[in-house]
Design a protein around this motif. Sequence first.
Motif, mmCIF file in Angstrom:
data_model
loop_
_atom_site.group_PDB
_atom_site.id
_atom_site.type_symbol
_atom_site.label_atom_id
_atom_site.label_comp_id
_atom_site.label_asym_id
_atom_site.label_seq_id
_atom_site.Cartn_x
_atom_site.Cartn_y
_atom_site.Cartn_z
ATOM 1 N N ARG A 95 89.937 37.442 65.847
ATOM 2 C CA ARG A 95 89.821 36.790 67.155
ATOM 3 C C ARG A 95 90.798 35.618 67.271
ATOM 4 O O ARG A 95 91.380 35.385 68.333
ATOM 5 C CB ARG A 95 88.387 36.306 67.369
ATOM 6 N N ALA A 96 90.976 34.883 66.197
ATOM 7 C CA ALA A 96 91.870 33.726 66.229
ATOM 8 C C ALA A 96 93.324 34.139 66.470
ATOM 9 O O ALA A 96 94.091 33.387 67.084
ATOM 10 C CB ALA A 96 91.754 32.940 64.924
ATOM 11 N N THR A 97 93.697 35.320 66.006
ATOM 12 C CA THR A 97 95.072 35.784 66.206
ATOM 13 C C THR A 97 95.322 36.203 67.654
ATOM 14 O O THR A 97 96.473 36.214 68.109
ATOM 15 C CB THR A 97 95.392 36.993 65.309
ATOM 16 N N GLY A 98 94.257 36.592 68.371
ATOM 17 C CA GLY A 98 94.411 37.101 69.738
ATOM 18 C C GLY A 98 94.933 38.524 69.779
ATOM 19 O O GLY A 98 95.227 39.051 70.866
ATOM 20 N N ILE A 99 95.033 39.175 68.635
ATOM 21 C CA ILE A 99 95.589 40.531 68.558
ATOM 22 C C ILE A 99 94.530 41.548 68.963
ATOM 23 O O ILE A 99 93.378 41.488 68.517
ATOM 24 C CB ILE A 99 96.106 40.823 67.133
ATOM 25 N N ARG A 100 94.915 42.476 69.815
ATOM 26 C CA ARG A 100 94.040 43.553 70.260
ATOM 27 C C ARG A 100 94.805 44.878 70.195
ATOM 28 O O ARG A 100 96.030 44.899 70.034
ATOM 29 C CB ARG A 100 93.559 43.299 71.696
ATOM 30 N N PHE A 101 94.068 45.963 70.347
ATOM 31 C CA PHE A 101 94.706 47.275 70.386
ATOM 32 C C PHE A 101 95.436 47.456 71.703
ATOM 33 O O PHE A 101 94.910 47.131 72.773
ATOM 34 C CB PHE A 101 93.660 48.385 70.239
ATOM 35 N N ILE A 102 96.670 47.955 71.637
ATOM 36 C CA ILE A 102 97.384 48.345 72.848
ATOM 37 C C ILE A 102 96.635 49.509 73.475
ATOM 38 O O ILE A 102 96.238 50.459 72.780
ATOM 39 C CB ILE A 102 98.834 48.740 72.517
ATOM 40 N N ASP A 147 97.141 51.667 66.424
ATOM 41 C CA ASP A 147 96.679 51.063 65.177
ATOM 42 C C ASP A 147 97.833 50.725 64.244
ATOM 43 O O ASP A 147 97.763 49.783 63.460
ATOM 44 C CB ASP A 147 95.628 51.922 64.471
ATOM 45 N N ALA A 148 98.944 51.482 64.341
ATOM 46 C CA ALA A 148 100.131 51.151 63.546
ATOM 47 C C ALA A 148 100.665 49.780 63.942
ATOM 48 O O ALA A 148 101.112 48.995 63.089
ATOM 49 C CB ALA A 148 101.211 52.207 63.746
ATOM 50 N N ILE A 149 100.620 49.484 65.220
ATOM 51 C CA ILE A 149 101.088 48.188 65.707
ATOM 52 C C ILE A 149 100.121 47.084 65.299
ATOM 53 O O ILE A 149 100.514 46.056 64.737
ATOM 54 C CB ILE A 149 101.267 48.228 67.234
#
Length: 339
Positions: free
Chosen positions: A169-176, A183-185
């Motif tokens: 959550r801290a990274t802000g990264i989500r699935f495209i 998932d590779a990204i």
Amino acid sequence: MQLSIVIPCYNMEHYLPECLDSLLRQNLDVDDYEIIIVNDGSNDDTLRIANGYAEKHDTIVVINKKNAGVGAARNTGYDLAKGKYLYFLDPDDYLAENTLPTLLALMEVNRLEILTFKSRSVVQRPYPFSENIDHPIEILDIKDGISYIASRKHKNEIWWFIVKRDFMRATGIRFIEGKWMEDAILTSELFCEAQRMAHVDLDVHRYRILPSSAMRNKSPEHYNKVIYDNANAAYVYDGLIKNVPKDHPHAKRCIKRLKTRQQSFVFFLMLRLMKSDISVKKIPEMLNGFEKIDAYPLKKFLGDDYKGVGYSLLVFIFNRKPLINPFIKMFRTFYTFVR
């Protein structure tokens, strides 16, 4: 709650029961985990099966939504997750019995953000037990993510590691959403942000090989979408590579490995182009775009991660623009004849 397991489902009636049964045989306290099944508009018996399990097990939650793709389904489960740790599992795969407690204990004791583990490919024969769960666990080699990528080949998929939810959550990264290779990204993006991660040589995951899986779908529409989504992944990796801190002691090796992964998207895109109905006239434009981000020619593809006569021969052809169109035309003629 210790763990949230997110399972995106689309038409998985034949495999979901084995997946869920394997999770229910993990010797976890019912208050320590939840299984979030996100039914992504299935038109078979998947939803009925999922609801049947949810009625019998309080640990299982079912979300039914309109079909929007695996990335959106995973994000839905991620947003609802309550566990300290997250695990994203595909419904046609399953886990060896009683392996999750060991993984969770290692995450806790070592204060890890990400823990990767072993996966085994299966076809029909079941492998319900871990080959080394009773063996002593080695002392983990804890690294930051840049060092991890620099030191070992990593998989594209999301199902071979557990991640700390607060970290993600801290990274802000989500699935495209709406694209393959999501998932590779996300995997490489998360790894690049991690400060404490490790690999344990523990036999945990079962990857079921299905001729009907999404990446093996041969319909022209789907096949072409995968090609363009591979191209998108190559462009996303350009930004990822540029953001690797250049003063990191392992930056050069990490960038080399990420560049290899980026060029693998272009290589497999070209491989799929051979069997697609996309006009060869569009290939020069694609390659020109890849040249601008140093994803083509494939100068950094072959190496520790991708090697062998087949790879070398195809790279030789793909790296020579005058050979590509006649080679693909010849291949398509032959492929049409023998199919």
